[in-house]
Motif scaffolding. Sequence first.
Motif, PDB file in Angstrom:
ATOM      1  N   SER A  98     -12.604   5.063 -12.554  1.00  0.00           N
ATOM      2  CA  SER A  98     -13.005   5.695 -11.228  1.00  0.00           C
ATOM      3  C   SER A  98     -11.760   6.476 -10.316  1.00  0.00           C
ATOM      4  O   SER A  98     -10.518   6.026 -10.784  1.00  0.00           O
ATOM      5  CB  SER A  98     -13.541   4.744 -10.140  1.00  0.00           C
ATOM      6  OG  SER A  98     -14.802   4.439 -10.551  1.00  0.00           O
ATOM      7  N   ASP A  99     -12.220   7.674  -9.846  1.00  0.00           N
ATOM      8  CA  ASP A  99     -11.030   8.065  -9.238  1.00  0.00           C
ATOM      9  C   ASP A  99     -10.824   7.768  -7.490  1.00  0.00           C
ATOM     10  O   ASP A  99      -9.878   7.804  -7.024  1.00  0.00           O
ATOM     11  CB  ASP A  99     -11.660   9.859  -9.255  1.00  0.00           C
ATOM     12  CG  ASP A  99     -11.813  10.414 -10.410  1.00  0.00           C
ATOM     13  OD1 ASP A  99     -10.831  10.412 -11.127  1.00  0.00           O
ATOM     14  OD2 ASP A  99     -12.815  10.593 -10.615  1.00  0.00           O
ATOM     15  N   PHE A 112      -4.163  -3.664  -3.832  1.00  0.00           N
ATOM     16  CA  PHE A 112      -3.496  -2.603  -3.018  1.00  0.00           C
ATOM     17  C   PHE A 112      -2.095  -3.175  -2.422  1.00  0.00           C
ATOM     18  O   PHE A 112      -2.039  -3.928  -1.704  1.00  0.00           O
ATOM     19  CB  PHE A 112      -4.657  -2.129  -1.763  1.00  0.00           C
ATOM     20  CG  PHE A 112      -5.869  -1.721  -2.510  1.00  0.00           C
ATOM     21  CD1 PHE A 112      -6.030  -0.551  -2.648  1.00  0.00           C
ATOM     22  CD2 PHE A 112      -7.054  -2.452  -2.456  1.00  0.00           C
ATOM     23  CE1 PHE A 112      -7.016   0.055  -3.321  1.00  0.00           C
ATOM     24  CE2 PHE A 112      -8.213  -2.107  -2.760  1.00  0.00           C
ATOM     25  CZ  PHE A 112      -8.193  -0.745  -3.292  1.00  0.00           C
ATOM     26  N   SER A 113      -1.200  -2.541  -2.595  1.00  0.00           N
ATOM     27  CA  SER A 113       0.020  -2.997  -2.078  1.00  0.00           C
ATOM     28  C   SER A 113       0.766  -1.760  -1.672  1.00  0.00           C
ATOM     29  O   SER A 113       1.548  -0.917  -2.444  1.00  0.00           O
ATOM     30  CB  SER A 113       1.031  -3.566  -3.436  1.00  0.00           C
ATOM     31  OG  SER A 113       0.298  -4.553  -3.889  1.00  0.00           O
ATOM     32  N   GLY A 114       0.493  -1.560  -0.416  1.00  0.00           N
ATOM     33  CA  GLY A 114       1.026  -0.087   0.465  1.00  0.00           C
ATOM     34  C   GLY A 114       0.473   1.132  -0.353  1.00  0.00           C
ATOM     35  O   GLY A 114       1.066   2.103  -0.134  1.00  0.00           O
ATOM     36  N   ALA A 115      -0.894   1.041  -0.779  1.00  0.00           N
ATOM     37  CA  ALA A 115      -1.599   2.247  -1.006  1.00  0.00           C
ATOM     38  C   ALA A 115      -1.760   3.158   0.329  1.00  0.00           C
ATOM     39  O   ALA A 115      -1.815   2.554   1.230  1.00  0.00           O
ATOM     40  CB  ALA A 115      -3.049   1.871  -2.014  1.00  0.00           C
ATOM     41  N   ARG A 175      -5.924   6.617  -8.079  1.00  0.00           N
ATOM     42  CA  ARG A 175      -4.874   7.018  -8.886  1.00  0.00           C
ATOM     43  C   ARG A 175      -3.569   7.419  -8.079  1.00  0.00           C
ATOM     44  O   ARG A 175      -3.166   8.496  -8.079  1.00  0.00           O
ATOM     45  CB  ARG A 175      -5.359   8.362  -9.889  1.00  0.00           C
ATOM     46  CG  ARG A 175      -6.578   7.937 -10.618  1.00  0.00           C
ATOM     47  CD  ARG A 175      -7.024   9.326 -11.121  1.00  0.00           C
ATOM     48  NE  ARG A 175      -8.280   9.305 -12.009  1.00  0.00           N
ATOM     49  CZ  ARG A 175      -8.587   8.567 -12.923  1.00  0.00           C
ATOM     50  NH1 ARG A 175      -7.623   8.152 -13.967  1.00  0.00           N
ATOM     51  NH2 ARG A 175      -9.893   8.498 -13.661  1.00  0.00           N
ATOM     52  N   GLN A 176      -2.952   6.459  -7.735  1.00  0.00           N
ATOM     53  CA  GLN A 176      -1.760   6.388  -7.002  1.00  0.00           C
ATOM     54  C   GLN A 176      -1.104   5.199  -7.178  1.00  0.00           C
ATOM     55  O   GLN A 176      -1.354   4.129  -7.499  1.00  0.00           O
ATOM     56  CB  GLN A 176      -2.116   6.619  -5.458  1.00  0.00           C
ATOM     57  CG  GLN A 176      -2.874   5.387  -4.803  1.00  0.00           C
ATOM     58  CD  GLN A 176      -2.795   5.537  -3.351  1.00  0.00           C
ATOM     59  OE1 GLN A 176      -1.719   5.572  -2.675  1.00  0.00           O
ATOM     60  NE2 GLN A 176      -4.088   5.562  -2.844  1.00  0.00           N
ATOM     61  N   GLU A 177       0.516   5.281  -7.023  1.00  0.00           N
ATOM     62  CA  GLU A 177       1.182   4.025  -6.767  1.00  0.00           C
ATOM     63  C   GLU A 177       0.745   3.354  -5.824  1.00  0.00           C
ATOM     64  O   GLU A 177       0.089   3.746  -4.564  1.00  0.00           O
ATOM     65  CB  GLU A 177       2.726   4.610  -6.525  1.00  0.00           C
ATOM     66  CG  GLU A 177       3.322   5.211  -7.719  1.00  0.00           C
ATOM     67  CD  GLU A 177       5.038   5.507  -7.482  1.00  0.00           C
ATOM     68  OE1 GLU A 177       5.457   4.633  -6.498  1.00  0.00           O
ATOM     69  OE2 GLU A 177       5.513   6.291  -8.278  1.00  0.00           O
ATOM     70  N   GLY A 178       0.902   1.748  -5.988  1.00  0.00           N
ATOM     71  CA  GLY A 178       0.259   1.123  -4.847  1.00  0.00           C
ATOM     72  C   GLY A 178      -1.058   0.511  -5.264  1.00  0.00           C
ATOM     73  O   GLY A 178      -1.607  -0.327  -4.419  1.00  0.00           O
ATOM     74  N   VAL A 179      -1.607   1.102  -6.352  1.00  0.00           N
ATOM     75  CA  VAL A 179      -3.062   0.515  -6.724  1.00  0.00           C
ATOM     76  C   VAL A 179      -2.880  -0.075  -8.226  1.00  0.00           C
ATOM     77  O   VAL A 179      -2.559   0.631  -9.222  1.00  0.00           O
ATOM     78  CB  VAL A 179      -3.949   1.609  -6.673  1.00  0.00           C
ATOM     79  CG1 VAL A 179      -5.138   1.304  -7.336  1.00  0.00           C
ATOM     80  CG2 VAL A 179      -4.165   2.035  -5.162  1.00  0.00           C
ATOM     81  N   GLU A 180      -3.062  -1.286  -8.284  1.00  0.00           N
ATOM     82  CA  GLU A 180      -2.969  -2.007  -9.643  1.00  0.00           C
ATOM     83  C   GLU A 180      -4.504  -2.538  -9.868  1.00  0.00           C
ATOM     84  O   GLU A 180      -5.264  -3.017  -9.266  1.00  0.00           O
ATOM     85  CB  GLU A 180      -2.353  -3.060  -9.932  1.00  0.00           C
ATOM     86  CG  GLU A 180      -1.956  -3.644 -11.062  1.00  0.00           C
ATOM     87  CD  GLU A 180      -1.223  -4.956 -11.356  1.00  0.00           C
ATOM     88  OE1 GLU A 180      -1.033  -5.657 -12.318  1.00  0.00           O
ATOM     89  OE2 GLU A 180      -0.487  -5.411 -10.224  1.00  0.00           O
TER      90      GLU A 180
END
Length: 396
Positions: A171-172, A221-224, A198-203
């Motif tokens: 998913s986007d 979510f870590s600082g997303a 699709r960004q840093e902070g999402v695993e």
Amino acid sequence: MDLTESNEDRAFRAEIREWLGDHLAGEWAELKGLGGPGREHEAHDERLAWNRHLAAHGWTCVGWPEEHGGRGLSLWQQVIFHEEYARSDAPADVNHLGETLLGPTVMAFGTEEQKKRFLPPIVAVEELWAQGYSEPDAGSDLANVQTRARLDGDEWVIDGQKVWTSMAHVSDWCFVVARTEPGSTRHHGLSFVLVPLRQEGVEIRPIEQLTSGSEFNEVFFSGARAAADLVVGEPGKGWAVAMGLLGFERGVSTLGQTVGFARELDAVVARARGNGSIDDPIVRDRLADLKVELSAIRSFALRALAQVEGGQDSAAGGGAGSIFKLAWARWHRRLGEVAMDVAGAEGLLAGPGYTLDEHQRLFLFSRADTIYGGSDEIQLNILAERVLGLPKEPRG
């Protein structure tokens, strides 16, 4: 409720049946039957291409108003579309959460800017959505959400964990219920935030299922970050938005589900005839009961949708959605149990590399039917408290 089709409805049924017959051919024919429950991992890219083919011919979001890119079909024509789509054995939709949940929610609660930004890519199947509701300690009890979002300038910063997030790995975007007011509890202080995945902070970590697929995921979510204007509805008032979305969850598209169920039942009956278990009067009676019950479930769903359309019931709180969920989930679980009884000892053996046949997969996946989308216990509580007016269940 009048189920008699008008000439216009019959013509529409013929139109969609003919279109599907013409287009589910050639390369698309290979996708027939793929991607159903417990098989969402099958041919995802090919099914995405098929969905975009549908979009190019105006066959996505058919119940949406025309001003938002849909066809503005009547309730009964939407039923016809989903029934014919299921009867054609077309591949399962990859755009379900965007089309049936997020899109209608944005139409109902979103700003004009949000509608212009997010609705066209859903119609075109250019952006796929995941649902960020459940957490390790907030599954059916959504009000116990602990994921937090704080405003930092012109962005929300999100920290927390979601789980059982269907198809998040492809998913986007994800619509996330997060706590945005420090110190708030239960359904107070929650917001409905649209978060790019699709960004840093999402695993995203896929969870392997007994059915061998990995359509569910853990999402950390870590600082997303999400832009400040990506809250649907007012910040802190997200509970109403989240509940409004659940009202759309059991809409007209679920009637196509009953067509798929009928096909599964037919396959179990065929297996029973093939191995002789149909001669067992108990097996025969159970199969007959399932057929009668499925017909009753479809009739109830049609009546409930007609009542919602006519303003006599509320999809979110009038009870019809909860009754329908209880009925089909329990029916499908029983079908899986009967399928294993029909298979006999053969059903206890998996093929090389843990290859499951269709009835083994049906049995294993249907174990979850009474849990996901709102567990049976939650549905019964809704009916008891909101419809029958009984005292609320004590909370420990």
